[in-house]
Design an enzyme around this catalytic site. Structure first.
Site, PDB file in Angstrom:
ATOM      1  CD  GLU A  32      61.532  50.967  49.408  1.00 47.80           C
ATOM      2  OE1 GLU A  32      61.036  51.511  50.278  1.00 47.80           O
ATOM      3  OE2 GLU A  32      62.267  49.991  49.381  1.00 47.80           O
ATOM      4  CB  THR A  34      53.464  51.998  48.216  1.00 51.22           C
ATOM      5  OG1 THR A  34      54.127  51.281  49.154  1.00 51.22           O
ATOM      6  CG2 THR A  34      53.902  51.038  46.862  1.00 51.22           C
ATOM      7  CD  GLU A 159      62.025  62.737  57.888  1.00 48.92           C
ATOM      8  OE1 GLU A 159      62.917  63.357  56.923  1.00 48.92           O
ATOM      9  OE2 GLU A 159      62.672  62.128  58.290  1.00 48.92           O
ATOM     10  CG  ASP A 170      60.771  55.615  56.295  1.00 45.03           C
ATOM     11  OD1 ASP A 170      60.662  54.893  55.867  1.00 45.03           O
ATOM     12  OD2 ASP A 170      61.401  56.735  56.082  1.00 45.03           O
TER      13      ASP A 170
HETATM   14  C1  GLA Z   1      61.609  57.399  52.320  1.00 48.48           C
HETATM   15  C2  GLA Z   1      60.544  57.901  52.908  1.00 48.48           C
HETATM   16  C3  GLA Z   1      59.195  56.907  53.055  1.00 48.48           C
HETATM   17  C4  GLA Z   1      59.056  56.010  51.762  1.00 48.48           C
HETATM   18  C5  GLA Z   1      60.302  55.649  51.370  1.00 48.48           C
HETATM   19  C6  GLA Z   1      60.271  54.932  49.905  1.00 48.48           C
HETATM   20  O1  GLA Z   1      62.094  56.472  53.142  1.00 48.48           O
HETATM   21  O2  GLA Z   1      60.616  58.341  54.126  1.00 48.48           O
HETATM   22  O3  GLA Z   1      57.943  57.597  53.516  1.00 48.48           O
HETATM   23  O4  GLA Z   1      58.332  56.816  50.668  1.00 48.48           O
HETATM   24  O5  GLA Z   1      61.291  56.519  51.025  1.00 48.48           O
HETATM   25  O6  GLA Z   1      59.431  53.808  50.194  1.00 48.48           O
END
Ligand code: GLA
Length: 385
Positions: A32, A34, A159, A170
């Site tokens: 997370e 990272t 985003e 994601d």
């Molecule tokens: C969100 C972001 C991702 C990632 C997560 C944390 O989902 O969109 O890019 O950084 O948080 O791991």
């Protein structure tokens, strides 16, 4: 079945035969915060998703409509102009169309009806599904070949435009996920591989704390990213070849500790150790060692809570309840943080009683009704029969 509702709504209201596209949500086993540090992640695409019914029209405009969350119809002219709208989803589509127009992408008129069953703001990446599915749909209708890598980059740009400086986890999970498998991604060179996550006798369950987040508005997410960049800048003074936290070691951190804030150092230490947790998770999953998998989940959660400080008291309560329950091997909050779901590894034999007891104790402690979903891992974005 939502996709059937969407398809029949489309047929009633538009003329051409629609193609149905599914863009799934995603979970994350570990790794997370990272991704934007060129680190390691281990997500998977899931059964819950957003479905798009789309067909070309000869009207020089893209008409998008949903009758589910925030019902509204928005008409975008092919140059990007559009009617006034209120829905949050319109901002994503507006950003995507602007990016495609800027890239001189050959857009064609399109009718689109969408809807889905990914809970919004729950750490299951509803926005990545929305963006990746929409870009995939536009490119299908325009007969324009585009790689999944490029779809991911455009979705990430959307985003960023809206205000969340996210990484690529994601989008990659939503686009490249594979049924039954976790998806290992190295965010430094974007190489990836798959790993089956079936542990016999154990089940994966998502528990939604029903604390909703809005990461783009909540700039705490972006602040974490700035902390990481601050550390990289200091380390570069000693090791100019460093470009991200990925190659920063704990020794590097102690070298710069007097030149950086204690909080920034704490955040960077978390990221370095979280990459190690991904490596560890890969090993214990491959070994089929359920107890060790549970231990990595718990360790990851408390590091997010105490060091990266992105959980909430309710999510900490959920994880703590699990720690004291028979049959829960481990759990952690997933996603950007400040709300959303936990992922739990539980013994299948006492699954039902375990879930019931977890929800009951959560209600007693927080006065909030949590929900749960059995995890089913499905393919990434695809045409849907
Ligand atoms: C969100 C972001 C991702 C990632 C997560 C944390 O989902 O969109 O890019 O950084 O948080 O791991």
């Amino acid at each position: 079945m939502i996709h059937k509702e969407i398809a029949s709504y489309f047929k009633e209201n538009y003329t051409n035969k629609p193609t149905i596209i599914k863009a799934p949500g995603r979970i994350n086993l570990i790794g997370e915060h990272t991704d934007y540090n060129e680190g390691l992640v281990l997500p998977a695409s899931i059964e819950k998703g957003i479905y798009f019914a789309v067909a070309s029209n000869d009207k020089n405009r893209i008409q998008v409509e949903t009758f589910l969350t925030q019902p509204e119809k928005i008409v975008f002219q092919l140059n990007g102009e559009h009617n006034i709208f209120k829905s949050f989803w319109g901002n994503y589509f507006k950003a995507i169309i602007e990016i495609l127009v800027e890239k001189e992408y050959p857009l064609k008129g399109m009718d689109c009806v969408f809807g889905g069953d990914i809970p919004i703001g729950s750490g299951l990446s509803s926005s990545a599904a929305l963006c990746c599915g929409f870009i995939y749909a536009i490119t299908k209708v325009s007969d324009k070949k585009i790689s999944r890598e490029d779809i991911a980059l455009i979705a990430q740009e959307a985003e960023h435009k809206i205000g969340l400086n996210c990484g690529l986890m994601d989008q990659y999970a939503v686009l490249f996920g594979k049924k039954g498998n976790a998806f290992f991604l190295d965010c430094k060179d974007l190489s990836h591989s798959y790993i089956p996550i079936n542990l016999e006798g154990y089940s994966w369950v998502l528990v939604n704390s029903n604390i909703k987040h809005n990461l783009a508005v909540d700039s705490e997410y972006n602040k974490r990213r700035v902390s990481c960049e601050n550390i990289v800048k200091q380390v570069q003074k000693h090791r100019p070849e460093i470009t991200s936290l990925r190659d920063v070691t704990l020794e590097d951190l102690s070298t710069v500790k007097n030149d950086v804030s204690a909080i920034d150092a704490q955040r960077a230490k978390y990221v370095i150790e979280e990459n190690n947790r991904v490596r560890k998770m890969m090993k214990v999953l491959t070994d089929g060692d359920a107890n060790a998998v549970g231990a990595v989940l718990k360790e990851g959660h408390w590091a997010m809570s105490k060091e990266y400080e992105i959980t909430t008291s309710e999510l900490d309560a959920l994880v703590k309840i699990g720690e004291n329950l028979d049959g829960v091997l481990g759990s952690r909050m997933m996603g950007g943080g400040f709300g959303g779901c936990t992922i739990n590894l539980m013994k299948t034999e006492n699954l039902d009683t375990g879930i019931k007891s977890m929800l009951k104790q959560y209600k007693e402690q927080t006065n909030i009704d949590a929900e749960y979903y059995h995890l089913a891992i499905d393919d990434g974005v695809k045409m849907f029969e």
